[in-house]
Write a protein that holds these residues in place. Structure first.
Motif, short mmCIF file in Angstrom:
data_model
loop_
_atom_site.label_atom_id
_atom_site.label_comp_id
_atom_site.label_asym_id
_atom_site.label_seq_id
_atom_site.Cartn_x
_atom_site.Cartn_y
_atom_site.Cartn_z
N VAL A 1 0.86 -0.78 0.40
CA VAL A 1 0.01 0.41 0.38
C VAL A 1 0.96 1.28 -0.30
N GLN A 2 1.13 2.47 -0.79
CA GLN A 2 1.20 3.42 -0.44
C GLN A 2 0.74 4.88 -0.61
N LEU A 3 1.07 6.09 -0.49
CA LEU A 3 -0.02 6.81 -0.33
C LEU A 3 0.75 7.50 -0.80
N GLN A 4 1.16 8.78 -1.54
CA GLN A 4 1.87 9.63 -2.24
C GLN A 4 1.26 11.10 -2.33
N ALA A 5 1.91 12.06 -1.29
CA ALA A 5 1.42 13.22 -1.14
C ALA A 5 2.27 14.32 -2.38
N SER A 6 1.39 15.56 -2.60
CA SER A 6 1.95 16.13 -3.26
C SER A 6 0.96 18.06 -3.10
N GLY A 7 1.65 18.92 -3.47
CA GLY A 7 0.98 19.59 -4.18
C GLY A 7 1.27 21.13 -3.14
N GLY A 8 2.49 20.48 -2.12
CA GLY A 8 3.06 21.96 -1.48
C GLY A 8 3.52 22.67 -1.80
N GLY A 9 4.20 24.05 -1.24
CA GLY A 9 5.14 24.29 -1.24
C GLY A 9 4.62 25.65 -0.40
N LEU A 10 5.16 27.10 -0.97
CA LEU A 10 5.04 28.19 -0.49
C LEU A 10 5.06 29.04 -1.04
N VAL A 11 3.58 29.99 0.09
CA VAL A 11 2.11 30.58 -0.88
C VAL A 11 2.00 31.67 0.41
N GLN A 12 1.22 33.05 -0.14
CA GLN A 12 1.27 33.99 0.88
C GLN A 12 0.01 33.85 1.44
N ALA A 13 -0.31 34.65 2.67
CA ALA A 13 -1.50 34.54 3.76
C ALA A 13 -2.75 34.89 2.94
N GLY A 14 -3.84 34.05 2.57
CA GLY A 14 -4.53 35.09 1.61
C GLY A 14 -5.21 34.25 0.62
N THR A 15 -3.86 32.86 0.32
CA THR A 15 -3.27 32.40 -0.61
C THR A 15 -4.19 30.85 -1.14
N SER A 16 -4.70 30.06 -1.12
CA SER A 16 -5.29 28.84 -1.99
C SER A 16 -4.60 27.94 -2.42
N LEU A 17 -4.18 26.53 -2.08
CA LEU A 17 -3.36 25.57 -2.50
C LEU A 17 -4.46 24.29 -2.61
#
Length: 124
Positions: A1-17
């Motif tokens: 079984v494998q769970l692969q998370a992705s999509g993180g990063g550096l963003v400014q307050a008030g924005t979305s990810l």
């Protein structure tokens, strides 16, 4: 079984990810897929989860109304849409899977499988 998370990063307050978690290695139709986060020096905390079977969701009060969890069954992928981000949302975010035998599941020990984590940094 494998769970692969992705999509993180550096963003400014008030924005979305949006984070993604791809699950593989077994059938997850009877599982709950959860998101947790761990800030530096703090314990891992529950963010929210979704039932793979019918899409029901449950959220921690700290993120309710700002974060949304969804799933794409054919892609075996769960998403964490994070809006109106705040500096206190900065953490490593983990996806996890637990058997859907109770509700809700907010404790780390209730989860059987974990992804590797993806870092989200929110600057002020």
């Amino acid at each position: 079984v494998q769970l692969q998370a992705s999509g993180g990063g550096l963003v400014q307050a008030g924005t979305s990810l949006r984070l993604s978690c791809v699950a593989s290695g077994r059938t997850f139709s009877r599982y709950i897929m959860g998101w947790f986060r761990q800030a530096p020096g703090k314990e891992r905390e529950f963010v929210g989860h979704i039932a793979w079977s019918d899409g029901s969701t449950y959220y921690a009060s700290a993120v309710k109304g700002r974060f949304t969890i969804s799933r794409d069954n054919p892609k075996n992928t769960v998403y964490l849409q994070m809006n109106s981000l705040r500096p206190e949302d900065t953490a490593v975010y983990y996806c996890a899977a637990a058997q859907h035998d109770s509700w809700p599941k907010v404790r780390t020990y209730e989860y059987d499988y974990w992804g590797q984590g993806t870092l989200v940094t929110v600057s002020s």
